[in-house]
Write an enzyme that holds these catalytic residues in place. Sequence first.
Site, PDB file in Angstrom:
ATOM      1  CB  CYS A   1       5.123  -8.987 -14.061  1.00 20.22           C
ATOM      2  SG  CYS A   1       4.954  -7.726 -15.603  1.00 20.22           S
TER       3      CYS A   1
ATOM      4  NE  ARG B   1       4.574  -9.608  -7.313  1.00 16.18           N
ATOM      5  CZ  ARG B   1       6.053  -9.120  -6.587  1.00 16.18           C
ATOM      6  NH1 ARG B   1       6.111 -10.039  -5.487  1.00 16.18           N
ATOM      7  NH2 ARG B   1       6.551  -9.335  -7.243  1.00 16.18           N
TER       8      ARG B   1
ATOM      9  CD1 TRP C   1       0.939  -2.644 -12.773  1.00 22.27           C
ATOM     10  CD2 TRP C   1       2.941  -1.661 -12.987  1.00 22.27           C
ATOM     11  NE1 TRP C   1       1.069  -1.365 -12.565  1.00 22.27           N
ATOM     12  CE2 TRP C   1       2.283  -1.602 -12.622  1.00 22.27           C
ATOM     13  CE3 TRP C   1       4.266  -1.735 -13.949  1.00 22.27           C
ATOM     14  CZ2 TRP C   1       3.080   0.589 -12.941  1.00 22.27           C
ATOM     15  CZ3 TRP C   1       4.856  -0.900 -13.631  1.00 22.27           C
ATOM     16  CH2 TRP C   1       3.949   0.593 -13.045  1.00 22.27           C
TER      17      TRP C   1
ATOM     18  CG  ASN D   1       8.005 -10.943 -13.619  1.00 22.90           C
ATOM     19  OD1 ASN D   1       6.802 -10.890 -13.824  1.00 22.90           O
ATOM     20  ND2 ASN D   1       7.684 -11.435 -12.122  1.00 22.90           N
ATOM     21  N   GLY D   2      10.232  -7.852 -15.192  1.00 22.55           N
ATOM     22  CA  GLY D   2      11.190  -7.390 -15.331  1.00 22.55           C
ATOM     23  C   GLY D   2      10.882  -6.372 -16.892  1.00 22.55           C
TER      24      GLY D   2
ATOM     25  CD  GLU E   1       3.412   6.456   4.378  1.00 23.67           C
ATOM     26  OE1 GLU E   1       3.768   7.253   3.496  1.00 23.67           O
ATOM     27  OE2 GLU E   1       2.690   5.781   4.292  1.00 23.67           O
TER      28      GLU E   1
ATOM     29  CE  LYS F   1      -0.134   4.179   2.304  1.00 23.21           C
ATOM     30  NZ  LYS F   1       1.299   4.781   2.668  1.00 23.21           N
TER      31      LYS F   1
ATOM     32  CD  GLU G   1       0.811   4.649  -2.036  1.00 18.67           C
ATOM     33  OE1 GLU G   1       1.281   4.026  -2.553  1.00 18.67           O
ATOM     34  OE2 GLU G   1       0.628   4.921  -0.491  1.00 18.67           O
TER      35      GLU G   1
ATOM     36  CG  HIS H   1       9.095  30.206   1.491  1.00 16.55           C
ATOM     37  ND1 HIS H   1       9.803  31.468   1.637  1.00 16.55           N
ATOM     38  CD2 HIS H   1       9.299  30.290   3.188  1.00 16.55           C
ATOM     39  CE1 HIS H   1      10.072  32.259   3.009  1.00 16.55           C
ATOM     40  NE2 HIS H   1      10.095  31.267   3.758  1.00 16.55           N
TER      41      HIS H   1
ATOM     42  CE  LYS I   1       2.576  -3.792  -0.191  1.00 12.33           C
ATOM     43  NZ  LYS I   1       2.248  -3.745   0.856  1.00 12.33           N
TER      44      LYS I   1
HETATM   45  C1  G6P Z   1       5.699   0.723  -4.232  1.00  6.08           C
HETATM   46  C2  G6P Z   1       5.086   0.376  -3.360  1.00  6.08           C
HETATM   47  C3  G6P Z   1       4.857   1.695  -1.887  1.00  6.08           C
HETATM   48  C4  G6P Z   1       6.382   1.188  -1.351  1.00  6.08           C
HETATM   49  C5  G6P Z   1       7.203   2.038  -2.276  1.00  6.08           C
HETATM   50  C6  G6P Z   1       8.711   0.709  -2.152  1.00  6.08           C
HETATM   51  O1  G6P Z   1       5.405   1.992  -4.659  1.00  6.08           O
HETATM   52  O2  G6P Z   1       2.720   0.167  -3.727  1.00  6.08           O
HETATM   53  O3  G6P Z   1       3.935   0.945  -0.730  1.00  6.08           O
HETATM   54  O4  G6P Z   1       6.095   2.571  -0.184  1.00  6.08           O
HETATM   55  O5  G6P Z   1       7.082   0.614  -3.721  1.00  6.08           O
HETATM   56  O6  G6P Z   1       8.492  -0.848  -1.721  1.00  6.08           O
HETATM   57  P1  G6P Z   1       9.512  -1.271  -0.475  1.00  6.08           P
HETATM   58  O7  G6P Z   1       8.997  -2.387  -1.249  1.00  6.08           O
HETATM   59  O8  G6P Z   1      11.192  -0.884  -1.344  1.00  6.08           O
HETATM   60  O9  G6P Z   1       9.593  -0.784   0.205  1.00  6.08           O
END
Ligand code: G6P
Length: 609
Positions: free
Chosen positions: A2, A27, A74, A99-100, A482, A486, A489, A505, A604
């Site tokens: 949000c 975001r 969101w 927000n929250g 990672e 990606k 996501e 395993h 984000k």
């Molecule tokens: C969300 C974002 C990720 C990020 C994670 C942690 O899931 O989509 O890209 O890695 O939060 O966020 P931070 O701001 O703590 O790195």
Amino acid sequence: MCGIVGAVAQRDVSEILIEGLRRLEYRGYDSAGVAILNNAEIQRVRRLGKVKELADAVSESPAPGGIGIAHTRWATHGEPSEINAHPHVSGSDIAVVHNGIIENHEALKQQLSAKGYEFVSQTDTEVIAHLVADHFKQTNDLLKAVQLAVKELDGAYGTVVMHRDKPEELVVARSGSPLVVGKGIGEMFVASDQLALLPVTRQFLYLEEGEVARVERTCVEIYDVDGNSIDREFEESTVQHDAGDKGPYRHYMLKEIYEQPTAISNTLEGRIINGDINSEIFGVNASDIFDKVEAIQIVACGTSFHAAMVTKYWCESIANIPCHVEIASEYRYRVSYTPKNALFITISQSGETADTLAALRLAKEKGFMASLSICNVPGSSLVRESDLAFMTRAGAEIGVASTKAFTTQLTGLLMMVVCIAKQKGMAKEQVSQLVASIESIPGEIKHALEKDSLIEQMAEDFSEKHHSLFLGRGDQYPIAMEGALKLKEISYIHAEAYAAGELKHGPLALIDHEMPIVVVAPKNELLEKLKSNMEEVRARGGQLYVFADKQAAFKEESGVKVVSIDSDHDVTAPIIYTIPLQLLSYHVAVIKGTDVDQPRNLAKSVTVE
Ligand code: G6P
């Protein structure tokens, strides 16, 4: 997640609010809304979907006014819909954005319903509007009403409230969700992220936990949790105005992938002098703390957690210091051991991730020797609440999937490991070699980016697939993780990462002709072991996509595609091999036609649990 924007001015604020929301789109959100006080009436417009739809609706029936609030939602409580979109109102008097998460909203809803307040949405936010309205009836003072209301809230909030009878003020409150106040000339703004306000001001002050403030055109009154008045100065922001510009790139993510050589040069600038790194770049007391440190605990989420995992390999092999890493949402809720003389490190792009912040607060209670935040946002909660901080200087990262934030974090973390190793007695010559490797990162990333078109061709093979595996060993295992993150996501392809030694395993059972397997294979002491793991895959018909050093001598053949990556130093190879995996996910997502920069259901900055 949000986003909040608010404004009180002598001009029409609707375009400022909408532009602020546009700048917060990155975001992640599902609906948007705005409420403006127009001729003593609160006019509210909300839309499911993108800010553009809200902007079109506002321009169709303009509601000019000098005070207003706006929000991108969101969904947490209640489906994404117009009725659940913010602002929420209490009758025709009060409008609220939030927000929250209000954890005790059910109990409050029952109390307020019993008093005759009507609830129309499924959200937790609506209780704030009615609660403030209820207290306003007694006090006729919006600030007091909000102060009383927040005392009854459990959970996290960054909230902005306006009242039809108070056309000169917004009241804001913060607990667990960031809020910043921006000062213009004779006008004042609020937002959940300063990026939203950069077109209108560069003067900012952050609210601290538990604070409530009355924001008027020319002044801000801030009160702490006990109602004491607080003095705080506005500070000039250094964030770039054009951070939200996509430039010639089709997506922010691609722009940010290509920005990595520059971003890392910025991370390094002024921090390596005459082939050496001074510990003070991590904070004034860093040198004393690094001297004493006997153990490291790192906590983070998402991509930042993968940076933590790479750091564990570096810490133990370079500085000979035990290093534990843990996902913040796990760490904060378990009983854990606190080693003696241990440094607690948080890694975060945003500096506002709720679980990471809660873990830091817990670590302080548990008596860690000191805390350090590796972060991209100056002034964020993690930075302000940590003893030491290192700013990664990646610049604004707009794509939800983190790219340059990750590689700049790794660069900073490697510098930190070198500083600790130095203070534990590492020979000068070895320090110089490590520093030289760090300095070569931007150039090596440029070479890796040259493989873009080859990787784009490779991506064609993935677009029809539903599953994939990513393999790595040693410090490349977190890079495989990672890469898998990606891909899932942004392309929504199921992707799992394994340390290649674990293949037999379990995951070998998944291998068939339909399974693409991505392997990161730099030339290092584990390469021969990795080759054996790859043979196990080939023997079962798996399709291999290998990113490997030229010297590793992989041949293209049926079932094996190879892109060679030049990486001259073992220690920095995890950073360099990240690049092809970012490009692979990007191209797969583009071919599949997904929303690369704002993938479905993701945010984000995750400021709620
Ligand atoms: C969300 C974002 C990720 C990020 C994670 C942690 O899931 O989509 O890209 O890695 O939060 O966020 P931070 O701001 O703590 O790195």
